[in-house]
Scaffold this active site. Structure first.
Site, short mmCIF file in Angstrom:
data_model
loop_
_atom_site.label_atom_id
_atom_site.label_comp_id
_atom_site.label_asym_id
_atom_site.label_seq_id
_atom_site.Cartn_x
_atom_site.Cartn_y
_atom_site.Cartn_z
CG ASP A 141 86.49 10.46 -41.70
OD1 ASP A 141 86.66 10.85 -42.13
OD2 ASP A 141 85.94 8.86 -42.82
CG ASN A 150 82.35 9.82 -41.95
OD1 ASN A 150 83.78 10.56 -41.21
ND2 ASN A 150 82.92 9.43 -43.31
CG HIS A 172 62.40 12.76 -28.99
ND1 HIS A 172 60.98 12.84 -29.63
CD2 HIS A 172 61.92 13.56 -28.09
CE1 HIS A 172 60.05 13.59 -29.44
NE2 HIS A 172 59.93 14.05 -28.19
CE1 TYR A 209 83.34 5.89 -48.92
CE2 TYR A 209 85.38 4.65 -49.33
CZ TYR A 209 84.33 5.26 -49.64
OH TYR A 209 84.43 5.38 -50.90
#
Length: 144
Positions: free
Chosen positions: A30, A133, A22, A131
């Site tokens: 990308d 990602n 956690h 962009y």
């Protein structure tokens, strides 16, 4: 082959997801992302788009409930264009897989790179959207 496991999840990616604790983060990057220069733990998912990876990962993954936004994306650099459908596609994939959408926030490009360096792993996908990602933060998995 395992029953009930999405075919987009490689053994290496499944192992990584299981190892994460956690608070750990994983980058779904990308195809243009500088993964190997930023991180030592790079997993290849060539030819698989990030929305498909999100559909595969999120049923197995608890999002961190103790942060404002367990999803992070990269802001477009000033003067550059950003396809708003990318974020929508990702959120729709998560909604489809788990029935809700966690909060998402965007980081400046170099802040995103800094955050990516601290992630547990980077998955380089076949995503070609600029962009494209996203970082997802793992939460505490409930005891059955």
């Amino acid at each position: 082959m395992l029953k009930g496991i999405h075919p987009a999840l490689s053994p290496e990616l499944l192992k990584t997801l299981a190892e994460m604790g956690h608070g750990d983060e994983i980058v779904l990057a990308d195809a243009h992302f500088p993964a190997h220069s930023l991180h030592k733990n790079v997993i290849r998912a060539d030819g698989i788009s990030i929305d498909i990876l999100l559909e595969a990962i999120t049923p197995l993954f608890e999002f961190d409930a103790y942060v404002d936004a367990p999803l992070l994306m990269m802001k477009a650099v000033e003067g550059d264009s950003l396809d708003p459908n990318v974020e929508t596609r990702y959120l729709n994939a998560i909604e489809s897989a788990v029935g809700f959408t966690p909060n998402l926030t965007c980081l400046e490009r170099f802040d995103f790179y800094t955050r990516a360096k601290q992630a547990y792993a980077v998955v380089v996908s076949g995503e070609i959207a600029k962009y494209g990602n996203i970082i997802i933060k793992k939460g505490v998995t409930p005891i059955l």
